[in-house]
Design a protein around this motif. Structure first.
Motif, short mmCIF file in Angstrom:
data_model
loop_
_atom_site.label_atom_id
_atom_site.label_comp_id
_atom_site.label_asym_id
_atom_site.label_seq_id
_atom_site.Cartn_x
_atom_site.Cartn_y
_atom_site.Cartn_z
N ILE A 8 5.43 -10.60 1.74
CA ILE A 8 5.30 -11.72 0.79
C ILE A 8 4.36 -11.35 -0.35
O ILE A 8 4.62 -11.68 -1.51
CB ILE A 8 4.81 -12.98 1.55
N SER A 9 3.28 -10.64 -0.03
CA SER A 9 2.32 -10.27 -1.07
C SER A 9 2.96 -9.37 -2.13
O SER A 9 2.78 -9.58 -3.33
CB SER A 9 1.12 -9.58 -0.40
N VAL A 10 3.72 -8.37 -1.67
CA VAL A 10 4.38 -7.47 -2.62
C VAL A 10 5.43 -8.23 -3.44
O VAL A 10 5.54 -8.06 -4.65
CB VAL A 10 5.00 -6.27 -1.86
N GLN A 11 6.16 -9.13 -2.76
CA GLN A 11 7.15 -9.94 -3.48
C GLN A 11 6.50 -10.88 -4.50
O GLN A 11 7.12 -11.29 -5.46
CB GLN A 11 7.97 -10.78 -2.49
N SER A 12 5.20 -11.23 -4.25
CA SER A 12 4.50 -12.13 -5.18
C SER A 12 3.89 -11.38 -6.36
O SER A 12 3.20 -11.98 -7.18
CB SER A 12 3.39 -12.89 -4.46
N GLY A 13 4.05 -10.06 -6.38
CA GLY A 13 3.59 -9.29 -7.54
C GLY A 13 2.35 -8.44 -7.30
O GLY A 13 1.87 -7.77 -8.22
N PHE A 14 1.79 -8.44 -6.09
CA PHE A 14 0.64 -7.58 -5.80
C PHE A 14 1.15 -6.18 -5.42
O PHE A 14 2.24 -6.06 -4.83
CB PHE A 14 -0.19 -8.15 -4.64
N SER A 15 0.37 -5.15 -5.76
CA SER A 15 0.80 -3.80 -5.41
C SER A 15 0.53 -3.54 -3.92
O SER A 15 -0.18 -4.33 -3.27
CB SER A 15 0.04 -2.77 -6.25
N VAL A 16 1.05 -2.42 -3.40
CA VAL A 16 0.83 -2.10 -1.99
C VAL A 16 -0.67 -1.94 -1.70
O VAL A 16 -1.20 -2.49 -0.72
CB VAL A 16 1.60 -0.79 -1.60
N LEU A 17 -1.38 -1.22 -2.61
CA LEU A 17 -2.81 -0.99 -2.40
C LEU A 17 -3.59 -2.32 -2.43
O LEU A 17 -4.44 -2.58 -1.58
CB LEU A 17 -3.37 -0.03 -3.46
N GLU A 18 -3.27 -3.17 -3.41
CA GLU A 18 -3.95 -4.47 -3.50
C GLU A 18 -3.72 -5.30 -2.24
O GLU A 18 -4.63 -5.94 -1.70
CB GLU A 18 -3.46 -5.23 -4.74
N THR A 19 -2.47 -5.26 -1.77
CA THR A 19 -2.12 -6.02 -0.56
C THR A 19 -2.94 -5.54 0.64
O THR A 19 -3.48 -6.35 1.41
CB THR A 19 -0.61 -5.84 -0.27
N ILE A 20 -3.06 -4.21 0.77
CA ILE A 20 -3.83 -3.66 1.90
C ILE A 20 -5.31 -4.04 1.77
O ILE A 20 -5.97 -4.39 2.75
CB ILE A 20 -3.64 -2.13 1.98
N LEU A 21 -5.83 -4.01 0.51
CA LEU A 21 -7.24 -4.36 0.31
C LEU A 21 -7.50 -5.84 0.65
O LEU A 21 -8.55 -6.19 1.19
CB LEU A 21 -7.67 -4.06 -1.13
N ILE A 22 -6.54 -6.70 0.33
CA ILE A 22 -6.69 -8.13 0.66
C ILE A 22 -6.84 -8.28 2.18
O ILE A 22 -7.74 -8.96 2.67
CB ILE A 22 -5.47 -8.95 0.15
N SER A 23 -5.97 -7.59 2.93
CA SER A 23 -6.03 -7.70 4.39
C SER A 23 -7.31 -7.07 4.95
O SER A 23 -7.86 -7.54 5.94
CB SER A 23 -4.83 -7.00 5.03
N THR A 24 -7.77 -5.98 4.31
CA THR A 24 -8.97 -5.29 4.80
C THR A 24 -10.20 -6.15 4.62
O THR A 24 -11.02 -6.26 5.53
CB THR A 24 -9.15 -3.95 4.04
N PHE A 25 -10.34 -6.75 3.44
CA PHE A 25 -11.61 -7.43 3.13
C PHE A 25 -11.61 -8.93 3.39
O PHE A 25 -12.64 -9.48 3.76
CB PHE A 25 -12.04 -7.11 1.70
N ILE A 26 -10.50 -9.61 3.17
CA ILE A 26 -10.50 -11.05 3.48
C ILE A 26 -10.31 -11.24 4.98
O ILE A 26 -11.06 -11.94 5.63
CB ILE A 26 -9.43 -11.82 2.67
#
Lengths: 240, 113
Positions: free
Chosen positions: A37-55
Motif C-alpha cells: 500500500i505504501s508503494v502504491q501511495s507514492g512512497f519509494s521502497v527505501l522510504e517505506t522500509i524506513l517508515i516501518s523501521t522507525f515508526i
C-alpha cells in the motif's frame, strides 16, 4: 498469569525468539500489505522500509501513508498517528516491576508493540530476573526484524506474492487471535477475572464490527476494568 | 519525500518511542520512590487491571475476520475452540496456536476454495 519461575534449556534470547515465532503469522502478512500500500501511495521502497523501521506501529503507519497520500495537513497527520498509539501508555508501567535498572531497557522500549507487550506481560513474571533482558531482546528483535523484512517484501513484490499465495493474507493472520487467547486464558482462573476478560473481549469485537477499530482496544479495556471494580465492590460490600 | 514529510516521519517516530518509554520511566521512578518510603514498591491497582483487559481487548479486535462472512466467523470460532482444546491439554503456547491456525485454515480451505 502464572507467576511460577520457569527455567529453560538454551539461552534466554533463544527462548525469546522461540516464544515470539507465533507473532510472525500476524506480522508478516500485515507488513507485506503495508509495504504494498505504501508503494502504491507514492512512497519509494527505501522510504517505506524506513517508515516501518522507525515508526514501527501498524495502525499508525497505515494512517500515516493514507493521510499523507490524500494531502492532509502534516500537523494533523502527526497528531492522529500519535493519538492512535496513545494506548501504549499503559504498557511500559505494567512491565516495569519485572524490569531491572539496566540502561539497555531504554532503547528496547522501541519494540514495545501491542503483541510484544501481551507476550512479555505473560512471560516475564515466569522468568528469573537475569534472563528477562535477554528474553525480551530476542522476542522484540525477531518481531521488529520480521516487520521490516515483511515490509520490504511487500514493497518489492507484494502484488505478485498476494496474487500467487492468497493464503498468506487469509490464514496466517489467525495466529494473532490464537496467540492473544493463549496469553489471556490463564487469567480466567476465577469468576471475577473471567467476567472482566469476557466483557473486554466482547466489547472489543462489537466496537470493531461497528467500525471503530482504533478506539476499540482502549475503550473495551476500560469497560472490562469498570466491570472489575463494580463486581469487586459488590463482593466487598456483600462480605461486610 | 520532501523535507516536511521527513519531519513528520521523524516526529511520529520520536513521539511513538516516547509514548512507549516515558510512562515506563515514570513508573520505574515511582516504584523506587515508594520502595524507599514504605519499604514496598507496588503498582497502582488500576494499572494491574488495565494490563490484562488491554490484552483481552486486543484478542477481541483480532478475532474479527477481514472478510466478515459466515464462513470466516465459523472458521474463527472453530479455530479458537481448537486452540482452547489443545491449550487445556498441553498448557503450552506454540502447539495450541499452530493447531488453531491449521483448524482455521482447513475450515476456510474446504468451505471457500
Amino acid at each position: 498469569m502464572n507467576t511460577t519461575t520457569q527455567t529453560f534449556a538454551g539461552t534466554p534470547w533463544k527462548q525469546g525468539i522461540k516464544d515470539a515465532i507465533p507473532l510472525l503469522g500476524g506480522y508478516i502478512p500485515v507488513a507485506i500489505s503495508f509495504g504494498l500500500i505504501s508503494v502504491q501511495s507514492g512512497f519509494s521502497v527505501l522510504e517505506t522500509i524506513l517508515i516501518s523501521t522507525f515508526i514501527y506501529a501498524g495502525a499508525s503507519q497505515f494512517l500515516f501513508v493514507a493521510m499523507a497520500a490524500s494531502g492532509a495537513p502534516l500537523w494533523l497527520v502527526v497528531i492522529m498517528t500519535l493519538l492512535i498509539n496513545a494506548r501504549h501508555i499503559v504498557y511500559g508501567p505494567n512491565l516495569s516491576p519485572y524490569l531491572n535498572h539496566d540502561k539497555k531497557w531504554l532503547p528496547l522500549m522501541h519494540g514495545l508493540t501491542d503483541q510484544i507487550f501481551a507476550l512479555a506481560h505473560a512471560r516475564l513474571p515466569q522468568l528469573p530476573d537475569q534472563a528477562r533482558l535477554g528474553w525480551y531482546t530476542g522476542a522484540a528483535m525477531l518481531a521488529w526484524l520480521s516487520w521490516i523484512a515483511g515490509t520490504a517484501l511487500g514493497a518489492i513484490a507484494g502484488g505478485e506474492l498476494t496474487q500467487r499465495w492468497p493464503l498468506i493474507n487469509d490464514i496466517l493472520p489467525f495466529a494473532l487471535p490464537a496467540l492473544f487467547f493463549v496469553l489471556i486464558v490463564p487469567r480466567c482462573n476465577n469468576r471475577l477475572w473471567t467476567l472482566t476478560i469476557a466483557l473486554s473481549a466482547v466489547s472489543a469485537v462489537i466496537l470493531k464490527v461497528l467500525g471503530y477499530p482504533n478506539v476499540a482496544i482502549p475503550l473495551a479495556a476500560l469497560c472490562g476494568a469498570a466491570l472489575f471494580y463494580a463486581l469487586k465492590n459488590q463482593r466487598d460490600m456483600g462480605g461486610r | 519525500m520532501d523535507m516536511s514529510m521527513w519531519l513528520a516521519l521523524v516526529s511520529i517516530a520520536v513521539g511513538t518511542y516516547l509514548i512507549r518509554l516515558l510512562p515506563y520511566l515514570w513508573m520505574k521512578r515511582s516504584l523506587a520512590k515508594r520502595q524507599t518510603e514504605d519499604g514496598v514498591g507496588s503498582m497502582p491497582t488500576w494499572l494491574t487491571i488495565l494490563g490484562p483487559t488491554m490484552i483481552a481487548a486486543m484478542f477481541g479486535t483480532s478475532l474479527v475476520p477481514t472478510h466478515s462472512d459466515i464462513v470466516s466467523w465459523l472458521a474463527t470460532g472453530i479455530g479458537i475452540l481448537v486452540t482452547f482444546g489443545v491449550w487445556k491439554r498441553t498448557r503450552s503456547m506454540g502447539m495450541p496456536i499452530l493447531c488453531g491456525v491449521v483448524a482455521f485454515g482447513l475450515v476456510r480451505f474446504f468451505l471457500v476454495f
